[in-house]
Design a protein around this motif. Structure first.
Motif, PDB file in Angstrom:
ATOM      1  N   ALA A  62       0.879  -1.149  -0.041  1.00 38.48           N
ATOM      2  CA  ALA A  62       0.106   0.068   0.190  1.00 38.48           C
ATOM      3  C   ALA A  62       0.908   1.300   0.096  1.00 38.48           C
ATOM      4  CB  ALA A  62      -0.740   0.026   1.330  1.00 38.48           C
ATOM      5  N   ASP A  64       2.088   4.679   1.700  1.00 43.65           N
ATOM      6  CA  ASP A  64       2.247   5.350   2.961  1.00 43.65           C
ATOM      7  C   ASP A  64       1.863   6.723   3.067  1.00 43.65           C
ATOM      8  OD1 ASP A  64       4.657   6.203   2.111  1.00 43.65           O
ATOM      9  OD2 ASP A  64       5.775   4.965   3.688  1.00 43.65           O
ATOM     10  N   THR A 185      14.159  -4.300   6.906  1.00 40.48           N
ATOM     11  CA  THR A 185      13.033  -3.963   7.754  1.00 40.48           C
ATOM     12  C   THR A 185      12.633  -2.199   7.201  1.00 40.48           C
ATOM     13  OG1 THR A 185      14.667  -2.906   9.232  1.00 40.48           O
ATOM     14  CG2 THR A 185      13.676  -5.222   9.975  1.00 40.48           C
ATOM     15  N   ALA A 187      10.279   0.228   4.383  1.00 39.80           N
ATOM     16  CA  ALA A 187       8.912   0.273   4.018  1.00 39.80           C
ATOM     17  C   ALA A 187       8.188  -0.903   3.637  1.00 39.80           C
ATOM     18  CB  ALA A 187       8.633   1.587   3.237  1.00 39.80           C
ATOM     19  N   SER A 188       8.675  -1.694   2.712  1.00 43.54           N
ATOM     20  CA  SER A 188       8.123  -2.686   2.180  1.00 43.54           C
ATOM     21  C   SER A 188       7.834  -4.080   3.214  1.00 43.54           C
ATOM     22  CB  SER A 188       8.926  -3.392   1.043  1.00 43.54           C
ATOM     23  OG  SER A 188       8.908  -2.333  -0.027  1.00 43.54           O
ATOM     24  N   THR A 209      19.240  -2.358  10.696  1.00 42.18           N
ATOM     25  CA  THR A 209      19.079  -0.937  11.378  1.00 42.18           C
ATOM     26  C   THR A 209      17.378  -0.901  11.907  1.00 42.18           C
ATOM     27  OG1 THR A 209      20.514   0.003   9.888  1.00 42.18           O
ATOM     28  CG2 THR A 209      19.272   1.521  11.451  1.00 42.18           C
ATOM     29  N   ARG A 295      13.959   7.247   6.274  1.00 41.07           N
ATOM     30  CA  ARG A 295      12.688   7.299   6.335  1.00 41.07           C
ATOM     31  C   ARG A 295      11.583   6.781   7.710  1.00 41.07           C
ATOM     32  NH1 ARG A 295       9.076   8.151   1.789  1.00 41.07           N
ATOM     33  NH2 ARG A 295       7.012   7.685   2.024  1.00 41.07           N
TER      34      ARG A 295
END
Ligand code: NAP
Length: 517
Positions: A62, A64, A185, A187-188, A209, A295
């Motif tokens: 989706a 963000d 780890t 956004a996806s 991280t 981000r």
């Protein structure tokens, strides 16, 4: 959805060639049509439109950024089902726009651009396995999220189980009951992990991280809201404004006053406490850098999914991959059936593996060996009539990229209008101006959160930030509102460029407009 009805079979020379059919390519095409320029082509390497929103089909995919903002300002949609629409809806939105604005017939599918060379004041474009074509103007709508990046891991090719990247999800592989390793780890990953966790037997997450994650507060729209969005455009507009300003103020913390981001750290820590019971896990996922340096992510279910008995988070590095396992730096061997790479994209490639040669054979890769740079993220000195959408330093950590794309497309259109008015054969941004612009941009970045010491894909190998716009998005819009001829060398030697066709001249006369030529 491929089509045979292609206008672009009409000839091997076009006024404008656009690479890519994502948001950038679509927006550019619509604005060209609005200006009466119809001989353009969109070159698409795949067999369907949509760019990153076609390729990324991983579970839970989706945007963000809320969809009422992450969409074209002139083509609002009242039908988003949720605040953060899933990938399928975003893709359907793009498909709808391609049809509504009659852009689809301009797309040449399975046309992978391998090189482009500026010769005789036009771009000669080579298509893999196809015929060359030429264009007066070349626009890159390639985007930063098109080429998956894989980690350099010893033995990766030896692995005998299933392995795939989040952007190339293998939907035929059944993860049920499997021992799955997830690397990354970002956004996806934080979107697909909550989706696969209940299914898999064991999930081992390799975290290099820890990201800062705040609540997304996603929800389905009530039918009354959708009704109002559809019937009262002012409501839709106000809602979009609200989202825009909610996101925009963060630029102040990112670029002017990073201490303000302490509030985001408090929100992130509260989110961890609220979502995770295991104290050791809480510690592992707590970041140790200023929020925004990488981000800031949004999720309502990622932390909860990590706090489950079938999940283990490992923070030790990966030493090697074996046939059926992953060995960590501290010597532990984790048996796995599948590896999923949530390791992001080759964002620094920009126009990617396409070989670009400008004036006098200048090679773009060489020009960018110390880091990509452009003027207003759009034009590059020595590469006339080349426009990059979402080019160097136009990326955002805080707001919608579609807003930036629209600003850039407006700028390109202003330039094209000028070229028509003055019968220019080319425009080439002044080298001194580009240099000055980038020096000031890099100076500005020095005071930003992205220079507070964390490693991120915002920085290239030399540690230079070549990806982000260091200010408010409205400031970028103001800079791109007008095309200033004095910023460019203007070529007048040939008059072949974007001259209106006789049909258009007639229409212009009928409308009482001055002849644009
Ligand atoms: P990403 O943000 O670049 O994250 C990559 C992850 O992989 C990071 O956690 C990174 O760790 C890790 N990684 C990379 N190489 C590694 C290695 N060798 N060993 C271990 N870990 C490694 O990628 P992404 O999540 O695919 O997102 C990419 C872009 O797409 C971002 O701009 C993101 O915002 C965007 N995106 C947007 C949406 C949206 O809703 N708009 C959705 C998904 C993605 P480090 O942090 O240590 O580098």
């Amino acid at each position: 959805m491929s089509t045979d009805r292609t206008l672009v079979d009409m000839g091997q020379h076009v006024t404008v060639a656009i690479i890519g059919t994502g948001f950038s390519g679509l927006c550019m095409a619509i604005k060209l049509k609005e200006a009466g320029i119809d001989d353009f082509v969109l070159l698409e390497r795949a067999g369907a439109i949509g760019g990153t929103w076609r390729d990324n089909t991983y579970p839970g995919c989706a945007c963000d950024v809320p969809s009422h903002l992450y969409s074209l300002s002139f083509e609002p949609s009242a039908s988003w089902s949720r605040a953060y629409a899933p990938q399928s809806e975003i893709r359907a939105y793009l498909e709808r726009c391609f049809d509504k604005y009659h852009v689809r017939p301009h797309v040449r599918f399975h046309a992978k651009v391998v090189s482009a060379e500026f010769e005789d004041e036009r771009w000669r474009i080579r298509i893999e396995g196809g015929e060359d074509l030429t264009a007066d103007i070349l626009v890159s709508g390639v985007g930063g999220l098109s080429n998956p990046a894989y980690p350099k891991l010893r033995g990766r090719e030896r692995f005998r189980g299933e392995q795939f990247h989040s952007a190339l999800w293998n939907h035929d592989y059944d993860l049920t009951g499997k021992r799955v390793a997830v690397i990354g780890t970002g956004a996806s990953a934080i979107q697909f992990i909550p989706e696969i966790q209940p299914k898999v037997g064991q999930l081992t997450l390799f975290q290099r991280t820890a990201p800062w994650i705040i609540r997304r507060d996603d929800r389905a729209f009530h039918p009354v809201e959708k009704f109002l969005f559809e019937k009262v455009p002012a409501v839709r507009w106000l809602y979009r404004q609200k989202i825009y300003w909610q996101h925009e103020w963060r630029a102040f913390g990112f670029t002017i006053y990073p201490p303000m981001l302490k509030a985001a750290a408090l929100m992130g820590k509260a989110n961890i406490r609220r979502s995770i019971k295991n104290p050791e896990l809480r510690k592992k996922v707590t970041p140790n850098y200023t929020p925004g340096c990488k981000r800031i992510l949004k999720s309502d279910d990622y932390y909860q999914s990590l706090d489950k008995p079938n999940v283990e988070v490992l923070t030790t590095g990966i030493a090697e991959v074996k046939e059926h396992s992953i060995v960590t730096d501290d010597g532990r061997e984790v048996p796995v059936d599948a590896i999923i790479y949530g390791t992001g994209f080759a964002v620094h490639e920009y126009i990617g593996p396409v070989q670009i040669r400008g004036r006098d054979g200048a090679d773009l890769a060489t020009a960018w060996k110390d880091g990509a740079e452009a003027y207003l993220g759009t034009t590059i000195s020595g590469f006339p009539n080349l426009f990059m959408l979402t080019g160097p330093n136009t990326g955002l950590g805080h707001n919608s990229m579609v807003y930036m794309i629209e600003s850039q497309v407006h700028y390109v259109m202003e330039c094209i209008k000028l070229m028509r008015e003055r019968s220019l054969s080319f425009v080439d941004v002044r080298e001194d101006l580009q240099k000055q612009y980038n020096e000031s941009l890099q100076n500005r970045l020095k005071g930003s959160v992205w220079s507070t010491g964390c490693a991120s894909w915002y920085l290239n190998e030399q540690g230079k930030n070549t990806t982000l716009w260091p200010s408010f998005t409205f400031a970028f819009r103001a800079r791109t509102r007008r095309f200033v001829p004095a910023d460019y060398e203007l070529g007048k030697s040939k008059l072949h460029i974007v001259k209106p066709k006789p049909k258009e001249r007639a229409t212009a006369k009928l409308n009482g407009r001055a002849n644009p030529a």
